[in-house]
Design an enzyme around this catalytic site. Structure first.
Site, PDB file in Angstrom:
ATOM      1  N   LYS A  93       0.841  -1.142  -0.033  1.00 34.61           N
ATOM      2  CA  LYS A  93      -0.042  -0.076  -0.110  1.00 34.61           C
ATOM      3  C   LYS A  93       1.098   1.076   0.279  1.00 34.61           C
ATOM      4  O   LYS A  93       2.178   1.253   0.513  1.00 34.61           O
ATOM      5  CB  LYS A  93      -0.852   0.325   1.043  1.00 34.61           C
ATOM      6  CG  LYS A  93      -1.696   1.372   1.221  1.00 34.61           C
ATOM      7  CD  LYS A  93      -2.793   0.805   2.469  1.00 34.61           C
ATOM      8  CE  LYS A  93      -3.628   2.113   2.671  1.00 34.61           C
ATOM      9  NZ  LYS A  93      -4.375   2.301   3.942  1.00 34.61           N
TER      10      LYS A  93
ATOM     11  N   SER B 167      -9.955   2.076   2.882  1.00 36.55           N
ATOM     12  CA  SER B 167      -8.403   2.726   2.537  1.00 36.55           C
ATOM     13  C   SER B 167      -8.048   1.781   1.782  1.00 36.55           C
ATOM     14  O   SER B 167      -7.343   2.363   0.513  1.00 36.55           O
ATOM     15  CB  SER B 167      -7.686   3.934   2.972  1.00 36.55           C
ATOM     16  OG  SER B 167      -7.125   3.510   3.985  1.00 36.55           O
TER      17      SER B 167
ATOM     18  N   SER C 194      -9.987  -0.356   7.477  1.00 39.54           N
ATOM     19  CA  SER C 194      -8.722  -0.276   5.976  1.00 39.54           C
ATOM     20  C   SER C 194      -8.714  -1.551   5.821  1.00 39.54           C
ATOM     21  O   SER C 194      -7.731  -1.040   4.463  1.00 39.54           O
ATOM     22  CB  SER C 194      -7.879   0.910   5.998  1.00 39.54           C
ATOM     23  OG  SER C 194      -8.629   2.130   5.910  1.00 39.54           O
TER      24      SER C 194
END
Lengths: 93, 481
Positions: free
Chosen positions: B80, B155, B179
């Protein structure tokens, strides 16, 4: 909005209008916490350590370790100058 | 829905050891998948080909010598874009860091590389990990591989979509209020948030430091455990990193689950939940009971206050953490005649709408006159929510809940009302506030084919038990309920 000034955040008039309305409804929702009596409840800053009994766990010796990253860091900095970052004059503000 | 790639950590090892494929060929195969599918999915923001191929070459060299291969040898992994990678652009999904290249690796990345993993690139996410749909990325939304007109969750939407579509065998995400787990649920793959303190946050670009955690996505619980085992452990560079020993997550996976006590709290099955999600999660609980687990009904009365608490504390911490983006040392700078003007313009242009909203909320919650009413009150209620969990874990070994009250929604469907978007985090933020570990695992799909996620919470450092339950559920066919 005073809060935007505190946060060093320039906003357009349109943004201010949107946020005023949205923040108002979010803060109203947050007032829900006032339903709870927390008079004798301790505040929890982070969930892992019981700070009183475990303070030592998070401490370590303060050692100097070499960190020669200036060249790499300055190469991509917005306005580097020898070993500094240049910014607008602050003396005559 | 999954892609055509069926590689796992163990099948990669077997193939490398028997010379069926080289790590470089494997990396090339995955870059091929990415080239074919990423234009549609938008899961990756940056590819790190050069670094991937040199990591792969190192593994091939070991294999050629017949040397023992490290535990994640050759495993293609996505990271990420809020996690620092040396020399690889790390944007946090934000314009303000559009051209930021970290000078060091996050500890989690460093550990993966040492274990032989091959980092393919950086995945799209909500800006600074703030969002539940990936629509807050400055670089466009990610599409859900199971339904391309829908969000992948957020997210860590890019990491979830990449693994679900077979563009990586595993991925790192970060979880502050859900997330990792929520995009795992919406994309239909296992997704694990470890205990607070279990995985070092060093190099994780901070959103809310008392809540942020790094954790894995994979296609199976076994691979999830294998990645967690590598990234977990004490790190002197993170003062909140725990020194308690890391469990033998993969070795313990097959331990029996019969007799384990599962807490079911009615607060997690309230109105507003999609009926198909409810039905699937109830089927999932029944499956675990069939495996010999015992159901214990619980009350967790402070659950209803978790969203308000979370959004006060997380935004307060964010407003403080994001003060560092000032245009001075790195990232975007909008030139101006005075320093304060430079700050205001840089931040006004560099941050997107959700980040600005949260910085303002947090600044307000911390400001003189409101600190006690919001921030301090939030910290006190956090104690009460944590107490709910502590008391529950005196009676049960794990708590079972839905991960998200709804399956993947349409892109654009929920962007107009931020509060409504926040409320959908109800089942994940509780565990975030309490610091406990939680995994989301697939639990069938709706009639429309949208994945449903079941969440398992364990006590602090109870990762082994959480993973055992998840693995038993998978082995019993729970993913296809």
């Amino acid at each position: 909005m005073n809060v935007a000034t505190l946060a060093h955040l320039y906003l357009s008039d349109a943004e201010v209008n949107t946020y005023l309305h949205q923040l108002d409804s979010i803060l109203t929702y947050m007032d829900k916490l006032n339903e709870l009596d927390t008079t004798n409840v301790d505040a929890l800053a982070q969930p892992l350590f019981d700070a009183a009994s475990n303070e030592q766990a998070a401490l370590r010796e303060d050692r100097t370790v070499p960190c020669n990253l200036w060249e790499e860091v300055s190469r991509r900095a917005p306005d580097p100058n020898s070993s500094f970052f240049r910014v607008p004059k602050v003396i005559e503000r | 829905m999954t892609g055509d790639s069926s590689w796992s950590v163990s099948s990669i090892r077997t193939a490398l050891e028997s010379k069926q494929i080289s790590a470089r060929e494997l990396a090339a195969e995955f870059f091929g998948h990415i080239e074919a599918q990423n234009p549609r999915l938008n899961a990756f923001l940056t590819l790190s080909r050069e670094r991937a191929l040199s990591q792969a070459a190192r593994i091939d060299h070991l294999a050629a010598q017949g040397a023992p291969l490290p535990s994640l040898a050759g495993v293609p992994i996505a990271v990420k874009d809020v996690i620092s990678t040396r020399g690889i652009r790390t944007t946090c999904g934000s314009r303000i860091l559009e051209n930021y290249f970290p000078a060091f690796d996050a500890t989690a990345v460093d550990r993966l590389v040492r274990a032989g993993a091959v980092v393919l690139g950086k995945t799209n996410c909500d800006e600074f990990a703030m969002g539940s749909s990936n629509e807050n990325s400055a670089f466009g939304p990610v599409r859900n591989p199971a339904a391309p007109d829908r969000v992948p969750g957020g997210s860590s939407g890019g990491s979830a979509a990449a693994v679900a579509a077979g563009l990586a065998v595993a991925a790192l995400g970060t979880d502050t209020g859900g997330s990792i787990r929520q995009p795992g649920a919406l994309c239909g793959i296992p997704a694990m948030m470890p205990s607070y303190g279990r995985v070092s946050r060093y190099g994780l670009i901070a959103f809310a430091s008392s809540l942020d955690r790094i954790g894995p996505f994979a296609r199976s619980v076994r691979d999830t455990a294998a990645v967690l085992e590598v990234i977990a452990g004490h790190d002197p560079n993170d003062s909140t990193s725990a020194s308690s020993p890391v469990g033998h997550y993969t070795a313990d996976l097959d331990k029996p689950v019969n007799g384990l006590r599962l807490g079911i709290a009615r607060e997690y099955f309230q109105e507003g939940m999609d009926p198909e999600v409810r039905q699937k999660v109830e089927l999932g609980i029944r499956l675990l009971e069939d495996l010999g687990c015992r159901r214990v009904d619980l009350r967790m009365p402070y659950t209803d206050y978790a969203i308000a608490t979370y959004y006060i504390l997380a935004t307060a911490e964010a407003s403080s953490n994001l003060a560092r983006y000032d245009g001075v040392r790195y990232g975007l700078r909008v030139p101006a005649n005075t320093l304060h003007d430079m700050y205001g313009r840089t931040r006004g242009l560099g941050f997107g709408p959700e980040v600005k909203r949260r910085i303002m909320l947090g600044t307000y919650a911390l400001s003189a006159g409101y600190y006690d009413a919001y921030y301090l009150k939030g910290q006190k209620v956090r104690t009460l929510i944590t107490r709910d969990f502590r008391e529950a874990f005196t009676k049960v070994d794990a708590i079972i809940t839905p991960t998200s009250p709804v399956p993947a929604f349409r892109i654009g469907e929920r962007t107009s009302d931020p509060l409504q978007m926040y409320l959908a985090d109800i089942y994940t933020v509780t565990g975030s506030l309490a610091g406990v570990p939680g995994i989301s695992i697939p639990c069938g799909s709706t009639k429309q084919g949208l994945p449903v996620g079941l969440q398992i919470f364990g006590p602090h450092f109870g990762e082994s038990c959480v993973l055992q339950l998840a693995h038993a559920f998978e082995a019993a066919g729970g993913f296809e309920l």
